[in-house]
Motif scaffolding. Structure first.
Motif, PDB file in Angstrom:
ATOM      1  N   LEU A  61      -1.250  -2.413   0.978  1.00 17.38           N
ATOM      2  CA  LEU A  61       0.205  -2.373   0.989  1.00 17.38           C
ATOM      3  C   LEU A  61       0.774  -2.770  -0.374  1.00 17.38           C
ATOM      4  CD1 LEU A  61       0.977  -3.963   4.472  1.00 17.38           C
ATOM      5  CD2 LEU A  61       1.100  -1.547   3.835  1.00 17.38           C
ATOM      6  N   LEU A  62       0.190  -3.783  -0.995  1.00 19.91           N
ATOM      7  CA  LEU A  62       0.651  -4.200  -2.311  1.00 19.91           C
ATOM      8  C   LEU A  62       0.402  -3.102  -3.343  1.00 19.91           C
ATOM      9  CD1 LEU A  62      -0.690  -7.864  -2.230  1.00 19.91           C
ATOM     10  CD2 LEU A  62       1.722  -7.179  -2.171  1.00 19.91           C
ATOM     11  N   LEU A 137       2.138  12.864  -3.080  1.00 21.33           N
ATOM     12  CA  LEU A 137       2.470  11.506  -2.643  1.00 21.33           C
ATOM     13  C   LEU A 137       1.500  11.033  -1.574  1.00 21.33           C
ATOM     14  CD1 LEU A 137       4.571   9.388  -3.335  1.00 21.33           C
ATOM     15  CD2 LEU A 137       5.993  10.266  -1.466  1.00 21.33           C
ATOM     16  N   LEU A 138       1.146  11.917  -0.658  1.00 22.51           N
ATOM     17  CA  LEU A 138       0.134  11.573   0.338  1.00 22.51           C
ATOM     18  C   LEU A 138      -1.188  11.226  -0.330  1.00 22.51           C
ATOM     19  CD1 LEU A 138       0.771  14.364   3.001  1.00 22.51           C
ATOM     20  CD2 LEU A 138       1.114  11.907   3.339  1.00 22.51           C
ATOM     21  N   GLY A 139      -1.497  11.905  -1.423  1.00 18.48           N
ATOM     22  CA  GLY A 139      -2.737  11.628  -2.147  1.00 18.48           C
ATOM     23  C   GLY A 139      -2.775  10.221  -2.702  1.00 18.48           C
ATOM     24  N   TRP A 140      -1.645   9.723  -3.181  1.00 18.79           N
ATOM     25  CA  TRP A 140      -1.604   8.346  -3.676  1.00 18.79           C
ATOM     26  C   TRP A 140      -1.817   7.356  -2.534  1.00 18.79           C
ATOM     27  CZ3 TRP A 140      -2.204   4.650  -6.888  1.00 18.79           C
ATOM     28  CH2 TRP A 140      -1.638   3.397  -6.664  1.00 18.79           C
ATOM     29  N   VAL A 141      -1.124   7.558  -1.437  1.00 17.73           N
ATOM     30  CA  VAL A 141      -1.271   6.643  -0.303  1.00 17.73           C
ATOM     31  C   VAL A 141      -2.727   6.625   0.169  1.00 17.73           C
ATOM     32  CG1 VAL A 141      -0.576   6.207   2.082  1.00 17.73           C
ATOM     33  CG2 VAL A 141       1.132   6.909   0.389  1.00 17.73           C
ATOM     34  N   HIS A 142      -3.325   7.796   0.257  1.00 20.90           N
ATOM     35  CA  HIS A 142      -4.713   7.877   0.703  1.00 20.90           C
ATOM     36  C   HIS A 142      -5.664   7.197  -0.276  1.00 20.90           C
ATOM     37  CE1 HIS A 142      -8.574   9.345   2.012  1.00 20.90           C
ATOM     38  NE2 HIS A 142      -8.756   9.919   0.841  1.00 20.90           N
ATOM     39  N   ALA A 143      -5.544   7.504  -1.569  1.00 25.89           N
ATOM     40  CA  ALA A 143      -6.474   6.960  -2.552  1.00 25.89           C
ATOM     41  C   ALA A 143      -6.363   5.441  -2.641  1.00 25.89           C
ATOM     42  CB  ALA A 143      -6.219   7.591  -3.921  1.00 25.89           C
ATOM     43  N   SER A 144      -5.146   4.922  -2.642  1.00 30.75           N
ATOM     44  CA  SER A 144      -4.971   3.477  -2.759  1.00 30.75           C
ATOM     45  C   SER A 144      -5.466   2.753  -1.504  1.00 30.75           C
ATOM     46  CB  SER A 144      -3.501   3.135  -3.028  1.00 30.75           C
ATOM     47  OG  SER A 144      -2.654   3.711  -2.056  1.00 30.75           O
ATOM     48  N   GLU A 145      -5.263   3.352  -0.342  1.00 25.62           N
ATOM     49  CA  GLU A 145      -5.742   2.749   0.898  1.00 25.62           C
ATOM     50  C   GLU A 145      -7.265   2.766   0.953  1.00 25.62           C
ATOM     51  OE1 GLU A 145      -5.539   4.763   5.005  1.00 25.62           O
ATOM     52  OE2 GLU A 145      -3.835   3.372   5.001  1.00 25.62           O
ATOM     53  N   ALA A 235      -3.927 -14.582  -0.547  1.00 30.61           N
ATOM     54  CA  ALA A 235      -4.549 -14.871  -1.838  1.00 30.61           C
ATOM     55  C   ALA A 235      -5.746 -13.963  -2.092  1.00 30.61           C
ATOM     56  CB  ALA A 235      -4.971 -16.339  -1.893  1.00 30.61           C
ATOM     57  N   ASN A 236      -6.511 -13.679  -1.058  1.00 27.39           N
ATOM     58  CA  ASN A 236      -7.665 -12.798  -1.219  1.00 27.39           C
ATOM     59  C   ASN A 236      -7.247 -11.343  -1.367  1.00 27.39           C
ATOM     60  OD1 ASN A 236     -10.550 -14.169  -0.841  1.00 27.39           O
ATOM     61  ND2 ASN A 236      -9.036 -15.332   0.321  1.00 27.39           N
ATOM     62  N   ALA A 237      -6.160 -10.955  -0.715  1.00 26.70           N
ATOM     63  CA  ALA A 237      -5.644  -9.603  -0.900  1.00 26.70           C
ATOM     64  C   ALA A 237      -5.201  -9.389  -2.346  1.00 26.70           C
ATOM     65  CB  ALA A 237      -4.480  -9.348   0.056  1.00 26.70           C
ATOM     66  N   VAL A 238      -4.572 -10.397  -2.918  1.00 30.76           N
ATOM     67  CA  VAL A 238      -4.154 -10.309  -4.319  1.00 30.76           C
ATOM     68  C   VAL A 238      -5.374 -10.261  -5.238  1.00 30.76           C
ATOM     69  CG1 VAL A 238      -3.031 -11.582  -6.187  1.00 30.76           C
ATOM     70  CG2 VAL A 238      -1.909 -11.378  -3.959  1.00 30.76           C
ATOM     71  N   SER A 239      -6.367 -11.090  -4.957  1.00 34.52           N
ATOM     72  CA  SER A 239      -7.550 -11.122  -5.818  1.00 34.52           C
ATOM     73  C   SER A 239      -8.326  -9.814  -5.775  1.00 34.52           C
ATOM     74  CB  SER A 239      -8.470 -12.274  -5.405  1.00 34.52           C
ATOM     75  OG  SER A 239      -9.161 -11.981  -4.197  1.00 34.52           O
ATOM     76  N   LEU A 240      -8.118  -9.029  -4.731  1.00 37.59           N
ATOM     77  CA  LEU A 240      -8.810  -7.759  -4.567  1.00 37.59           C
ATOM     78  C   LEU A 240      -8.180  -6.642  -5.405  1.00 37.59           C
ATOM     79  CD1 LEU A 240     -11.245  -7.066  -2.672  1.00 37.59           C
ATOM     80  CD2 LEU A 240      -9.558  -6.110  -1.084  1.00 37.59           C
ATOM     81  N   LEU A 241      -6.938  -6.807  -5.802  1.00 37.49           N
ATOM     82  CA  LEU A 241      -6.236  -5.767  -6.551  1.00 37.49           C
ATOM     83  C   LEU A 241      -6.888  -5.497  -7.896  1.00 37.49           C
ATOM     84  CD1 LEU A 241      -2.556  -6.905  -5.935  1.00 37.49           C
ATOM     85  CD2 LEU A 241      -3.563  -4.775  -5.085  1.00 37.49           C
TER      86      LEU A 241
END
Length: 286
Positions: A61-62, A137-145, A235-241
């Motif tokens: 989501l971030l 736009l769908l491609g960005w959502v898919h790739a980032s997810e 905190a772990n979600a942020v560290s994963l970015l």
């Protein structure tokens, strides 16, 4: 009794993620006869069935918020502030149906989402038009997810996959992406990295993205008693970015703190979630 605590915690987590209809949906998804898009040996089943998805989902989501058109669509149409748990439950149901459900149910779920995407359109604050059904736009959502779920499983998964397994996971997710309308989705991890890099010139932090980050990281819709545990998750979600995404969001990395406290706490939290939501099978009858 420890077993009672485990059962109550597992039930509470599942209710949050799947909603009040979760048990009935789970029975239908896993129990309905018929062919599936993915057999039991496919990597997507391993990744999407692991507790690491809690971290990966928040990280996704971030990351997704960094595309101004995607973020504008979410801010205007998703209702993530007014009904965050409902949005989570709808997303988790879609992932479960397309990963584990029958091919017919998976296609129906995709058709419903495509119908919603067709209706979601508008303009950003800067006047740029967006349409949720736009393949780019769908491609960005898919790739980032996909990248976020993969990263989370690699770091926090109970049984991390090898390189071929993660390539297989990307290929599996491409099956769903194509059904949703993504043009030529990446098929392995190298292509996934290249696709994310190709989107980077389009990414920036908008006011909507900053508001979403504040909501997700600082004002989560969870009870006060659960805030410390959510803080570990965040905190772990942020560290994963990726480092470039953290820089755009102005979320600095503190290596010593993250390595000594954040990551071990994340591993402990995902183990606890896994323990609660995956109870051992009952003993065989005498």
């Amino acid at each position: 009794m420890l077993s009672d605590v485990r059962e109550q915690l597992g039930r509470a987590l599942f209710h949050r993620v799947a909603g009040p209809e979760g048990p009935a949906r789970r029975a239908r998804i896993h129990g309905s006869p018929g062919p599936r898009w993915f057999g039991p040996e496919r990597p997507i089943r391993t990744v999407h069935g692991d507790a690491s998805m809690f971290v990966g989902g928040l990280s996704a989501l971030l990351l997704q918020s960094l595309h101004p058109l995607a973020m504008a669509a979410v801010a205007e149409h998703s209702g993530y502030r007014g009904d965050p748990w409902g949005r989570l439950q709808r997303t988790s149901t879609f992932l479960a149906v397309t990963t584990y459900g029958t091919a017919a149910d998976a296609q129906r779920a995709v058709d419903r989402v495509r119908g919603i995407h067709q209706r979601v359109r508008g303009t950003t604050a800067g006047g740029a038009p967006y349409h949720a059904a736009d393949p780019h736009l769908l491609g960005w959502v898919h790739a980032s997810e996909t990248d976020s779920f993969l990263r989370a499983h690699e770091r926090y998964g109970a049984r991390p996959l090898d390189a071929a397994g993660y390539d297989g996971y990307v290929a599996d997710t491409a099956r769903i992406a194509e059904a949703l309308g993504v043009a030529d989705p990446p098929r392995d991890r190298r292509e996934l990295a290249e696709r994310l890099a190709a989107y980077r010139p389009e990414l920036r932090v908008t006011a909507e993205a900053r508001a979403a980050a504040r909501f997700l990281l600082l004002r989560p819709p969870v009870p006060l008693a659960a805030r410390p545990f959510y803080g570990v998750l965040a905190a772990n979600a942020v560290s994963l970015l990726p480092s470039w995404a953290r820089a755009l969001l102005r979320l600095p990395r503190v290596p010593l703190v993250e390595d000594i406290t954040v990551r071990p706490a994340g591993l402990a939290l995902t183990r606890t979630i896994r323990w609660a939501m995956n109870p051992p099978p009952p003993p065989p009858p005498d």
